[in-house]
Enzyme design. Structure first.
Site: not given
Ligand code: NDP
Ligand code: HSE
Length: 428
Positions: A9, A33, A45, A105, A136, A205
């Site tokens: 997702l 695995v 999206k 988170k 980490i 966190k």
């Molecule tokens: P992004 O915004 O880069 O990516 C989100 C993705 O989810 C996109 O591919 C988007 O689609 C898709 N998406 C969003 N809403 C929907 C929906 N309703 N239906 C289907 N697809 C959907 O987010 P990140 O990758 O940065 O973050 C993802 C998660 O990981 C978050 O919970 C964030 O807090 C967590 N996280 C992020 C970190 C980071 O460094 N970025 C570090 C640790 C945790 P589309 O590509 O088409 O827009």
């Molecule tokens: N926005 C978050 C950060 C991404 O800056 O640490 C990692 O959770």
């Protein structure tokens, strides 16, 4: 060997990293695995959006339910973010017996206990290593590595964006707004960066770490939060002059069974190992009753570090699947929560005052500290060529939050104090 099918997702910053690692390290992963790992469906999206990696368009869907309801999929990797709707997807996936890996988170801090209870009922794994401190492996460490110890204190730099901003402000004199923009471009910041800079991301966190560390259900409302948007270059310069580094620090501690959890900009003594954590790097310092001091350091955000944790969780869930032991490793908090009151929460404080430069001022100020039984470590008065008032810089010994609040309230009513410029917690 029958491949294990994984549904993704989200294919943004983290999701793209997950695909890269699963495809790039396939041989290594499948040897661990015992079967190939195939990402068989991905919800996004906008399926027409150009991507940095090649993805077979046939596996993309704009409806996450297509992934959840696919009977061939064993494990769901949730890296799309969001809370209420995402919770509905995850609960339904668990209902269908699918294992969950998430980096979310926000979701785990708000609904972790409900999700973990459902997972236990359904004998499913829910792993969320990437939700705290990106690359980490701190969650597995708290659950497994510290299983024999009693954790007394956890201090974390758990938000990469704010550490990146504070480091650049400190080392390069960069402006807050410019650095925030850079952090957004690099994919560190949340889609709404307010949650980074106002400390909410770190608070979520710390709620997760507090729950794991103290085996009690720490909720977001239990975390006192202050962000970095009010921190000025001058505050950082004062910190440096006194031998401290300014960090957005999450602090969870316990005395007997009473706990407190907070997130705030903190002046950390330079000799403390956490003061040397710079840029987007995160660190979690854990003090165990038996083990003493430990510290874990690494990249806290960004595509590949975060994806490393996500895929490690995936490997763990698939190994459990093969062994038929899913759902056994979740920590379900069992202790009754006892939060410290403001008289029990004690720490050192830095206070910067602008005061009238005349006889008796210092006496009035020190008298207030004496009245509320707050002991002082140092007091320095100095002129400042840029303002007409004298500056008084005070560092207290450990003082209760309740008493410090009384001192500050008293200062509000003192005519000789022009401004209470800054107040920070001091650690180390
Ligand atoms: P992004 O915004 O880069 O990516 C989100 C993705 O989810 C996109 O591919 C988007 O689609 C898709 N998406 C969003 N809403 C929907 C929906 N309703 N239906 C289907 N697809 C959907 O987010 P990140 O990758 O940065 O973050 C993802 C998660 O990981 C978050 O919970 C964030 O807090 C967590 N996280 C992020 C970190 C980071 O460094 N970025 C570090 C640790 C945790 P589309 O590509 O088409 O827009
Ligand atoms: N926005 C978050 C950060 C991404 O800056 O640490 C990692 O959770």
């Amino acid at each position: 060997m029958k491949p294990v099918k994984v549904g993704l997702l989200g294919l943004g910053t983290v999701g793209t990293g997950v695909v890269r690692i699963v495809e790039g390290n396939q041989e290594d992963l499948s040897s661990q695995v015992g079967s190939p790992i195939i990402i068989s469906k991905i919800a996004v999206k906008n399926s027409d959006k150009p991507r940095d990696i090649f993805i077979d368009p046939a596996i993309l869907t704009e409806d996450p339910w297509d992934v959840i309801r696919d009977p061939e999929i064993d494990v769901i990797v949730e890296v799309m973010g969001g809370v209420e709707q995402t919770k509905a997807y995850i609960l339904e996936a668990l209902e269908r017996g699918k294992h969950i890996i998430t980096a979310n988170k926000d979701l785990m801090a708000l609904y972790g206990s409900e999700i973990l209870a459902k997972a236990q009922e359904k004998q499913c794994d829910v792993f969320y290593e990437a939700s705290v401190a990106g690359g980490i492996p701190i969650i597995r460490t708290l659950i497994e590595g510290f299983s024999s110890d009693r954790i007394l204190k956890i201090m974390g730099i758990v938000n990469g964006t704010t550490n990146f901003i504070l480091t650049k402000m400190s080392k390069e004199g960069a402006s807050y707004d410019d650095v925030l923009q850079e952090a957004q471009q690099l994919g560190y910041a949340e889609s709404d960066p307010t949650s980074d800079v106002e400390g909410l991301d770190a608070a979520r966190k710390m709620a997760i770490l507090g729950t794991l560390g103290f085996r009690t259900n720490v909720e977001l409302k239990d975390v006192s939060v202050r962000g970095i948007s009010q921190v000025t270059k001058e505050d950082i310069a004062y910190a440096k002059r006194l031998g401290y580094e300014m960090k957005l620090l999450g602090i969870a501690d316990r005395e007997d069974e009473n706990i407190s959890i907070s997130v705030q900009p903190t002046m950390v003594r330079r000799s403390h190992p956490i003061a040397a954590v710079n840029g987007v790097y995160n660190a979690v310092y854990v003090y165990g009753e038996a083990v003493g001091e430990t510290m874990f350091y690494g990249a806290g955000a960004g595509a590949m570090p975060t994806a490393t944790s996500v895929v490690a969780d995936l490997v763990a869930a698939i190994k459990n699947l093969k062994l038929g032991v899913n759902g056994l490793k979740a920590i379900v908090p069992y202790k009754q929560k006892k939060l410290k009151d403001d008289e029990q929460i004690k720490y050192k404080n830095f206070i910067l005052l602008h005061v009238d430069d005349k006889a008796g001022v210092l006496a009035q100020i020190t008298q207030a500290f004496a009245q509320f039984d707050v002991s002082l470590e140092s007091v320095v008065q100095q002129p400042n060529e840029h303002n007409p008032y004298a500056e008084i810089i005070i560092v207290t010994h450990d003082a209760s939050k309740a008493r410090m609040n009384k001192v500050l309230e008293h200062f509000e009513g003192l005519e000789v104090i022009r401004t209470i410029k800054s107040v920070y917690r001091v650690e180390g």
